[in-house]
Scaffold this motif. Structure first.
Motif, short mmCIF file in Angstrom:
data_model
loop_
_atom_site.label_atom_id
_atom_site.label_comp_id
_atom_site.label_asym_id
_atom_site.label_seq_id
_atom_site.Cartn_x
_atom_site.Cartn_y
_atom_site.Cartn_z
N MET A 1 0.94 -0.81 -0.17
CA MET A 1 0.04 -0.22 -0.34
C MET A 1 0.92 1.42 -0.23
N GLN A 2 0.58 2.60 -0.83
CA GLN A 2 1.80 3.02 -0.60
C GLN A 2 0.31 4.62 -0.50
N LEU A 3 1.16 4.69 0.50
CA LEU A 3 0.38 6.00 1.37
C LEU A 3 1.17 7.51 1.31
N TYR A 4 0.69 8.75 0.89
CA TYR A 4 1.49 9.82 1.02
C TYR A 4 0.79 10.70 1.91
N PRO A 5 2.25 11.44 3.04
CA PRO A 5 1.66 12.24 3.91
C PRO A 5 1.73 13.64 3.15
N MET A 6 0.95 14.76 3.48
CA MET A 6 0.56 15.27 2.97
C MET A 6 2.07 16.77 3.33
N SER A 7 2.31 16.83 3.95
CA SER A 7 3.69 17.19 4.81
C SER A 7 4.44 17.05 3.48
N ASP A 8 4.52 15.83 2.27
CA ASP A 8 5.75 16.08 1.39
C ASP A 8 5.16 16.03 -0.05
N PHE A 9 4.91 17.47 -0.16
CA PHE A 9 4.54 17.53 -1.80
C PHE A 9 4.43 19.20 -2.35
N GLU A 10 5.03 19.54 -3.53
CA GLU A 10 5.42 20.57 -3.80
C GLU A 10 4.12 21.03 -4.82
N ILE A 11 3.93 22.98 -4.90
CA ILE A 11 2.62 23.17 -5.24
C ILE A 11 3.40 24.39 -6.70
N VAL A 12 2.48 23.90 -8.05
CA VAL A 12 2.59 24.62 -8.95
C VAL A 12 1.75 25.51 -9.38
N GLY A 13 1.86 26.88 -9.75
CA GLY A 13 0.75 27.79 -10.26
C GLY A 13 0.18 28.46 -9.90
N ALA B 1 3.49 -11.91 -12.58
CA ALA B 1 4.01 -10.67 -12.18
C ALA B 1 5.36 -11.29 -13.13
N LYS B 2 5.14 -11.59 -14.54
CA LYS B 2 6.55 -11.74 -15.02
C LYS B 2 6.39 -12.03 -16.48
N TYR B 3 7.82 -12.27 -16.63
CA TYR B 3 7.23 -12.37 -18.17
C TYR B 3 8.67 -12.17 -18.72
N THR B 4 8.88 -12.87 -20.28
CA THR B 4 10.03 -13.67 -20.62
C THR B 4 11.08 -11.89 -22.07
N PHE B 5 11.78 -11.69 -22.06
CA PHE B 5 12.56 -10.65 -22.75
C PHE B 5 13.84 -11.53 -22.30
N HIS B 6 13.83 -10.90 -24.27
CA HIS B 6 15.59 -11.47 -24.69
C HIS B 6 15.42 -12.98 -24.47
N GLY B 7 14.55 -13.85 -24.40
CA GLY B 7 15.15 -15.05 -23.72
C GLY B 7 15.16 -15.69 -21.65
N THR B 8 15.00 -14.23 -21.44
CA THR B 8 15.45 -14.53 -19.78
C THR B 8 14.56 -14.48 -18.74
N GLU B 9 13.51 -15.04 -18.03
CA GLU B 9 12.24 -14.78 -17.12
C GLU B 9 13.01 -13.64 -15.95
N HIS C 1 -2.24 -6.69 -4.79
CA HIS C 1 -3.38 -7.22 -3.97
C HIS C 1 -4.52 -5.90 -3.13
N VAL C 2 -3.10 -4.63 -3.66
CA VAL C 2 -4.59 -3.74 -2.98
C VAL C 2 -5.80 -3.51 -3.78
N VAL C 3 -6.08 -4.43 -4.90
CA VAL C 3 -7.19 -3.86 -5.76
C VAL C 3 -7.48 -5.40 -5.79
N GLY C 4 -7.70 -6.30 -4.62
CA GLY C 4 -8.02 -7.49 -5.04
C GLY C 4 -7.37 -8.50 -5.03
#
Length: 284
Positions: A1-13, A65-73, A81-84
């Motif tokens: 689960m990824q949570l976002y503390p409200m103190s850790d942001f920048e404002i643009v505009g 959660a796996k894939y093969t790319f250029h012959g390597t898995e 899991h956050v979406v079940g």
């Protein structure tokens, strides 16, 4: 689960049009125009349930959660899991990373991170610049393969736009819908489709991917959103559980769900190669 503390942001505009940008994940928490919030906010702190998560180097699911790319898995984290879903990997490798601020001014901010993961064949440098300009919110994404091996790549974003009541989706150009024989993963077939002819798409159960369309216009009583895409030919429309009854996720992507396995829209970056894409959100 990824949570976002409200103190850790920048404002643009400026006061009449601004965005809050979190350094973790380069996550866009909110866009506000003339005091009106544009994005549905996550209600439980999980980034993929609100705002605009940035998805690199893959969007949506990678089967098993796996894939093969250029012959390597390769094996990715089983983090859906956050979406079940306890089998697949979802939405890339950078959402939990702290991005560094490279430069910023009142109306723009550039953030940078690196992908160097055992589940990925090479090293990527990823930079994103957000800009408030002429009544629009711009996102420009640049990825360079700084490693020695080729690298598979899909880039995406997952904005949840607030709506009110019935909504309509218009597209300038022809679109095709991906075919999902099992309801989750596409089989490579494309079917002609048109939102322009549907009066009440909010009544549909949408978690679907499309190709084409040009500029997209999302209309409801709440606002009109124009989504323009650069090198992001694919898009998804989602109005399921996490969207609730007051938002629609309209997601620009460079490739399809599970592109690491089915190859649909997959970009292969050679060592030293750079790829750029982006999107613009205009609010009326």
């Amino acid at each position: 689960m990824q949570l976002y503390p409200m103190s850790d942001f920048e404002i643009v505009g400026a006061e009449d049009f601004f965005a809050t940008i979190y350094r973790r994940g380069a996550y866009v928490g909110q866009i506000v125009k003339n005091g009106k919030k544009i994005l549905k906010e996550t209600e439980d702190g999980v980034d993929i349930k609100g705002g605009i998560p940035i998805l690199v180097p893959y969007g949506d699911l990678v089967r098993d959660a796996k894939y093969t790319f250029h012959g390597t898995e390769y094996h990715l984290p089983k983090n859906a899991h956050v979406v079940g879903n306890y089998r697949d990997s979802i939405h890339g490798l950078t959402r939990s990373q702290e991005w560094n601020v490279k430069k910023r001014n009142d109306n723009s901010i550039s953030l940078f991170t690196e992908i160097n993961d055992p589940g990925y064949p090479s090293i990527l440098g990823v930079e994103i610049t957000y800009t408030i300009i002429e009544g629009s919110f711009d996102a420009s994404i640049s990825v360079v393969n700084t490693g020695e091996m080729p690298a598979p790549l899909v880039i995406g974003a997952h904005p949840y736009f607030i709506t009110s009541g019935p909504w309509k989706l218009h597209h300038q150009e022809r679109i095709q819908m991906l075919n999902y024989p099992d309801g989750v993963f596409p089989d490579g077939k494309l079917m002609d489709y048109s939102f322009n002819d549907i009066d009440n798409p909010e009544k549909l159960n949408l978690d679907s991917s499309f190709v084409g369309g040009g500029a997209l216009k999302l209309e409801s009583k709440y606002s009109t959103i124009i989504l323009e895409r650069i090198n992001m030919t694919y898009f998804e429309v989602y109005n399921g559980t996490f969207a609730g009854k007051d938002s629609v996720a309209l997601e620009p992507l460079t490739g399809a769900i599970d592109a690491f396995n089915n190859g649909m829209g997959l970009k292969e970056l050679a060592s030293g190669e750079k790829f750029k894409c982006g999107f613009r959100i205009t609010v009326y």
